[in-house]
Design an enzyme around this catalytic site. Structure first.
Site, PDB file in Angstrom:
ATOM      1  N   GLY A  71     -34.524 -18.810   7.752  1.00  0.00           N
ATOM      2  CA  GLY A  71     -33.692 -17.632   7.998  1.00  0.00           C
ATOM      3  C   GLY A  71     -32.306 -18.032   8.454  1.00  0.00           C
ATOM      4  O   GLY A  71     -32.042 -19.201   8.729  1.00  0.00           O
ATOM      5  N   CYS A 109     -37.871 -25.081   7.966  1.00  0.00           N
ATOM      6  CA  CYS A 109     -36.409 -25.080   8.020  1.00  0.00           C
ATOM      7  C   CYS A 109     -35.918 -24.478   9.336  1.00  0.00           C
ATOM      8  O   CYS A 109     -35.926 -25.156  10.361  1.00  0.00           O
ATOM      9  CB  CYS A 109     -35.831 -24.372   6.794  1.00  0.00           C
ATOM     10  SG  CYS A 109     -34.126 -24.831   6.497  1.00  0.00           S
ATOM     11  N   LYS A 147     -43.747   8.899 -23.703  1.00  0.00           N
ATOM     12  CA  LYS A 147     -42.368   9.292 -24.056  1.00  0.00           C
ATOM     13  C   LYS A 147     -41.288   8.383 -23.447  1.00  0.00           C
ATOM     14  O   LYS A 147     -40.355   7.978 -24.154  1.00  0.00           O
ATOM     15  CB  LYS A 147     -42.140  10.758 -23.636  1.00  0.00           C
ATOM     16  CG  LYS A 147     -40.821  11.338 -24.117  1.00  0.00           C
ATOM     17  CD  LYS A 147     -40.714  11.418 -25.630  1.00  0.00           C
ATOM     18  CE  LYS A 147     -41.273  12.732 -26.147  1.00  0.00           C
ATOM     19  NZ  LYS A 147     -41.376  12.734 -27.617  1.00  0.00           N
ATOM     20  N   LYS A 196     -50.330   5.612 -30.853  1.00  0.00           N
ATOM     21  CA  LYS A 196     -49.115   6.417 -30.768  1.00  0.00           C
ATOM     22  C   LYS A 196     -47.885   5.527 -30.555  1.00  0.00           C
ATOM     23  O   LYS A 196     -46.856   5.701 -31.216  1.00  0.00           O
ATOM     24  CB  LYS A 196     -49.276   7.382 -29.577  1.00  0.00           C
ATOM     25  CG  LYS A 196     -48.344   8.541 -29.599  1.00  0.00           C
ATOM     26  CD  LYS A 196     -48.839   9.582 -28.605  1.00  0.00           C
ATOM     27  CE  LYS A 196     -47.792  10.637 -28.385  1.00  0.00           C
ATOM     28  NZ  LYS A 196     -48.212  11.573 -27.343  1.00  0.00           N
ATOM     29  N   TYR A 235     -32.960  -8.810   2.044  1.00  0.00           N
ATOM     30  CA  TYR A 235     -33.342  -7.400   1.911  1.00  0.00           C
ATOM     31  C   TYR A 235     -32.925  -6.831   0.566  1.00  0.00           C
ATOM     32  O   TYR A 235     -33.444  -5.828   0.116  1.00  0.00           O
ATOM     33  CB  TYR A 235     -32.694  -6.563   3.019  1.00  0.00           C
ATOM     34  CG  TYR A 235     -33.388  -6.739   4.349  1.00  0.00           C
ATOM     35  CD1 TYR A 235     -34.762  -6.547   4.459  1.00  0.00           C
ATOM     36  CD2 TYR A 235     -32.680  -7.088   5.473  1.00  0.00           C
ATOM     37  CE1 TYR A 235     -35.408  -6.717   5.666  1.00  0.00           C
ATOM     38  CE2 TYR A 235     -33.310  -7.253   6.697  1.00  0.00           C
ATOM     39  CZ  TYR A 235     -34.686  -7.062   6.788  1.00  0.00           C
ATOM     40  OH  TYR A 235     -35.328  -7.229   7.973  1.00  0.00           O
ATOM     41  N   GLU A 275     -42.668 -24.781   0.927  1.00  0.00           N
ATOM     42  CA  GLU A 275     -43.301 -23.699   0.160  1.00  0.00           C
ATOM     43  C   GLU A 275     -42.896 -23.694  -1.315  1.00  0.00           C
ATOM     44  O   GLU A 275     -43.633 -23.191  -2.163  1.00  0.00           O
ATOM     45  CB  GLU A 275     -42.996 -22.325   0.794  1.00  0.00           C
ATOM     46  CG  GLU A 275     -41.537 -21.870   0.768  1.00  0.00           C
ATOM     47  CD  GLU A 275     -40.739 -22.298   2.004  1.00  0.00           C
ATOM     48  OE1 GLU A 275     -41.105 -23.332   2.602  1.00  0.00           O
ATOM     49  OE2 GLU A 275     -39.755 -21.620   2.356  1.00  0.00           O
ATOM     50  N   ILE A 316     -25.652  -0.663 -17.172  1.00  0.00           N
ATOM     51  CA  ILE A 316     -24.303  -1.020 -17.630  1.00  0.00           C
ATOM     52  C   ILE A 316     -24.108  -2.537 -17.641  1.00  0.00           C
ATOM     53  O   ILE A 316     -23.663  -3.117 -18.629  1.00  0.00           O
ATOM     54  CB  ILE A 316     -23.230  -0.362 -16.729  1.00  0.00           C
ATOM     55  CG1 ILE A 316     -23.204   1.140 -16.997  1.00  0.00           C
ATOM     56  CG2 ILE A 316     -21.846  -0.959 -16.985  1.00  0.00           C
ATOM     57  CD1 ILE A 316     -22.254   1.911 -16.122  1.00  0.00           C
ATOM     58  N   THR A 318     -41.422   5.312 -22.827  1.00  0.00           N
ATOM     59  CA  THR A 318     -41.418   4.075 -23.620  1.00  0.00           C
ATOM     60  C   THR A 318     -40.698   4.292 -24.943  1.00  0.00           C
ATOM     61  O   THR A 318     -39.874   3.474 -25.369  1.00  0.00           O
ATOM     62  CB  THR A 318     -42.876   3.612 -23.874  1.00  0.00           C
ATOM     63  OG1 THR A 318     -43.465   3.337 -22.616  1.00  0.00           O
ATOM     64  CG2 THR A 318     -42.936   2.388 -24.752  1.00  0.00           C
ATOM     65  N   GLN A 319     -40.975   5.432 -25.584  1.00  0.00           N
ATOM     66  CA  GLN A 319     -40.275   5.721 -26.836  1.00  0.00           C
ATOM     67  C   GLN A 319     -38.768   5.748 -26.614  1.00  0.00           C
ATOM     68  O   GLN A 319     -37.989   5.241 -27.421  1.00  0.00           O
ATOM     69  CB  GLN A 319     -40.720   7.075 -27.390  1.00  0.00           C
ATOM     70  CG  GLN A 319     -42.193   7.131 -27.759  1.00  0.00           C
ATOM     71  CD  GLN A 319     -42.589   8.530 -28.235  1.00  0.00           C
ATOM     72  OE1 GLN A 319     -41.829   9.188 -28.930  1.00  0.00           O
ATOM     73  NE2 GLN A 319     -43.772   8.976 -27.853  1.00  0.00           N
ATOM     74  N   HIS A 347     -38.037 -26.997   2.787  1.00  0.00           N
ATOM     75  CA  HIS A 347     -38.898 -25.834   2.513  1.00  0.00           C
ATOM     76  C   HIS A 347     -40.083 -26.275   1.664  1.00  0.00           C
ATOM     77  O   HIS A 347     -40.005 -26.243   0.433  1.00  0.00           O
ATOM     78  CB  HIS A 347     -38.113 -24.765   1.751  1.00  0.00           C
ATOM     79  CG  HIS A 347     -37.115 -24.024   2.564  1.00  0.00           C
ATOM     80  ND1 HIS A 347     -37.434 -22.902   3.286  1.00  0.00           N
ATOM     81  CD2 HIS A 347     -35.812 -24.247   2.771  1.00  0.00           C
ATOM     82  CE1 HIS A 347     -36.351 -22.447   3.902  1.00  0.00           C
ATOM     83  NE2 HIS A 347     -35.347 -23.254   3.608  1.00  0.00           N
TER      84      HIS A 347
HETATM   85  N1  GLN Z   1     -29.850 -21.140   9.403  1.00  0.00           N
HETATM   86  C1  GLN Z   1     -30.353 -22.474   9.370  1.00  0.00           C
HETATM   87  C2  GLN Z   1     -29.347 -23.435   8.734  1.00  0.00           C
HETATM   88  O1  GLN Z   1     -28.491 -23.010   8.003  1.00  0.00           O
HETATM   89  C3  GLN Z   1     -31.691 -22.555   8.673  1.00  0.00           C
HETATM   90  C4  GLN Z   1     -31.655 -22.203   7.213  1.00  0.00           C
HETATM   91  C5  GLN Z   1     -33.005 -21.942   6.604  1.00  0.00           C
HETATM   92  O2  GLN Z   1     -33.980 -21.680   7.293  1.00  0.00           O
HETATM   93  N2  GLN Z   1     -33.094 -21.948   5.297  1.00  0.00           N
HETATM   94  O3  GLN Z   1     -29.394 -24.616   8.930  1.00  0.00           O
END
Ligand code: GLN
Length: 546
Positions: free
Chosen positions: A354, A381, A190, A224, A54, A509, A149, A192-193, A507
């Site tokens: 996840g 995964c 402005k 400009k 998030y 992807e 900063i 951008t300036q 993964h």
């Molecule tokens: N939570 C799971 C693990 O740690 C799957 C991790 C994930 O999907 N990237 O094995």
């Protein structure tokens, strides 16, 4: 020696600086110039691995196992290169390195300061990537906006580079936003300036200004900016909002940015070839029949949390000449109110990666739904772990099988730490990360998809398939179709009695590219596109049957 392009951002964040960097890489590579890219993230985390999706969206994983900002995924997809840990630099890494050196006594007697110690460490990272990648041009994105900063040491370091490597070898590109005022129907320069002034204050004069805007930018506005910001007229590059991010390299090329960079860095004569890319964009802009896919995950409120999954799906549907209708199903909702409407219209279901228990039972329900209704399923995964838990529950006739991540005391820990992993408790840097080999079983969906028996894909997880349950689940119809070459780790599993229910512990992807979809995504869509669901019409025959 490599040349450097430093890209800073002005006015506001999220105007597409990352895509601009990726696109600059693309148009240089289309001229056969070897490029690499690096992202500087000013936050103090050592890497984004422990941050919630998030906060910063997806955590992208490189082949060598670095957990990085999602911008690296865009660099890889647009430039078609595999980056390494050297491409991701955070303030956290820089400060840790400097402090470690101080503790070791490397600076004995000295006072450790931002200038020169921190800036020297930053510049080391630029040079390290240049040496390792052997790129002719290294493109470096400074995260955040000018004036932050945390970003100051990075800006100071890129300023020093001009003297270190010579001004002919360095180019500064500033990406800004030109806001539009509805009341006067004007695009304003402005801000951008001001941001250019802020850059100048620390000694950086941009060579090129890329102007993001939701509205057309007139010649007068370009004049400009050229005048007030002291850049060449042809170096003011308009970048209006386009319908697909994949169009950005074409827009920049059209505005002459490629030639301008070649001229300014003295890169010699080069022919640009964006033909294939142009074809890809043409296809994206052609209306295509959508494939309905449900993505059941816990971070669905923030689409960036699944950035690479979304892109991989896009590559896969384009391959089949189709479009995607991606329906986001929060897994928690499935858990509590059992609303299956998204699943009922889905031609395929994806459960992505996840962490943590929230929403898990909803994902398991989605897997049950896919198994029972024979809907194509792709588990990524966590999505594989969910599929294994679901199948074990069905086979054992109990709702107790689980991962020890979600139920430490389950009597059936089908997903668990491997015995040699126990005892690792720190949350940062304790996962199986990056490329691992996987041996595929002949004739399986996975082997058919990849068309080869040994594949390398990227991992990011702590838990694994528990080998104690292999025999039982295999007997019941689960095919362990991908294993580590030593046979110890289950990397891919699928169901025998199902049209296409395939999951990977890795993964897939992260390795998908436009024009070259990842094989699992490609075949998942290949099967899903022909599934008929609620509300769908079978295609009408073009000629009456005789
Ligand atoms: N939570 C799971 C693990 O740690 C799957 C991790 C994930 O999907 N990237 O094995």
């Amino acid at each position: 020696m490599s040349k450097y392009i430093f890209v800073t951002g002005g006015v506001v964040s999220s105007v597409g600086k990352g895509i601009t960097v990726a696109s600059i890489g693309n148009i240089l590579k289309s001229r056969q110039i070897a490029v690499s890219a690096q992202k500087l993230d000013p936050y103090l985390n050592v890497d984004p691995g422990t941050m919630s999706p998030y906060q910063h969206g997806e955590v992208f994983v490189t082949q060598d196992g670095a957990e990085t900002d999602l911008d690296l995924g865009n660099y890889e997809r647009f430039i078609d290169i595999n980056l390494t840990a050297e491409s991701s630099v955070t303030s956290g890494q820089i400060y840790s390195a400097v402090i470690a050196k101080e503790r070791r006594g490397d600076f004995l007697g000295g006072t450790i300061q931002v200038v020169p110690h921190v800036t020297t460490e930053i510049k080391e990272r630029f040079k390290r990537l240049a040496e390792k990648s052997k790129a002719e041009v290294v493109i470096i994105e400074v995260g955040g906006t000018v004036g932050d900063i945390e970003g100051q040491p990075f800006l100071e370091a890129i300023r020093q580079m001009r003297n270190d490597v010579g001004r002919d070898n360095v180019l500064y590109v500033h990406v800004t936003l030109l806001p539009h005022l509805n009341s006067t129907q004007e695009v304003k320069t402005k801000p951008t300036q001001h941001s250019v002034n802020e850059l100048r204050r620390i000694g950086i004069q941009p060579d090129i200004i890329v102007c993001r805007s939701d509205y057309p930018i007139s010649e007068g506005i370009r004049d400009k900016i050229s005048l007030f910001c002291d850049v060449e007229r042809r170096a003011v590059i308009p970048l209006p909002t386009v319908s697909t991010i994949y169009e950005v390299p074409l827009v920049l090329e059209e505005e002459g940015l490629g030639q301008l960079i070649v001229d300014k860095l003295g890169l010699g004569p080069h022919q640009s070839d964006l033909k294939q890319w142009q074809e890809l964009v043409n296809l994206i802009k052609t209306p295509r029949e959508p494939v309905n896919i449900a993505l059941v995950g816990k971070y669905v409120e923030l689409k960036d949390a699944y950035f690479s999954v979304r892109e991989a799906l896009q590559h896969a549907v384009l391959y089949h000449g189709r479009d995607i209708a991606l329906n986001w199903a929060p897994s928690e909702a499935l858990e509590t109110n059992g609303d299956y409407s998204v699943l009922r219209s889905a031609q395929g279901i994806i459960v992505p990666g996840g962490f943590g228990i929230r929403g898990i039972e909803g994902m398991i329900k989605a897997a049950t739904y896919a198994r029972e209704n024979k809907i194509p399923y792709l588990g990524l995964c966590l999505g594989m772990q969910v599929m294994v838990i679901e199948f074990a529950r069905y086979v054992l006739g109990s709702n107790k099988p689980n991962s020890t991540e979600f139920d430490a005391n389950t009597p059936y820990p089908v997903i668990d730490f491997l015995p040699d992993q126990r005892g690792k408790v720190a949350k940062g840097g304790t996962m199986r990360l990056g490329n691992y080999p996987c041996q595929l079983v002949d004739g399986s969906h996975a082997a058919i998809a990849y068309g080869q028996s040994l594949v390398y894909e990227r991992h990011r997880h702590r838990y694994e398939f528990n080998n104690e349950y292999r025999e039982q689940l295999e007997k019941a119809g689960m095919v362990l179709s991908g294993l580590s070459p030593d046979g110890r780790l289950v990397e891919v599993c699928e169901l025998a009695d199902h049209p296409w229910m395939v999951s990977s512990q890795f993964h897939p992807e992260f390795t998908s590219r436009p024009g070259r979809p990842n094989p699992l995504f490609r075949d998942f869509i290949g099967v899903a596109k022909d599934i008929l669901r609620e509300g769908a019409q079978p295609p009408l025959p073009l000629s009456p049957p005789d």
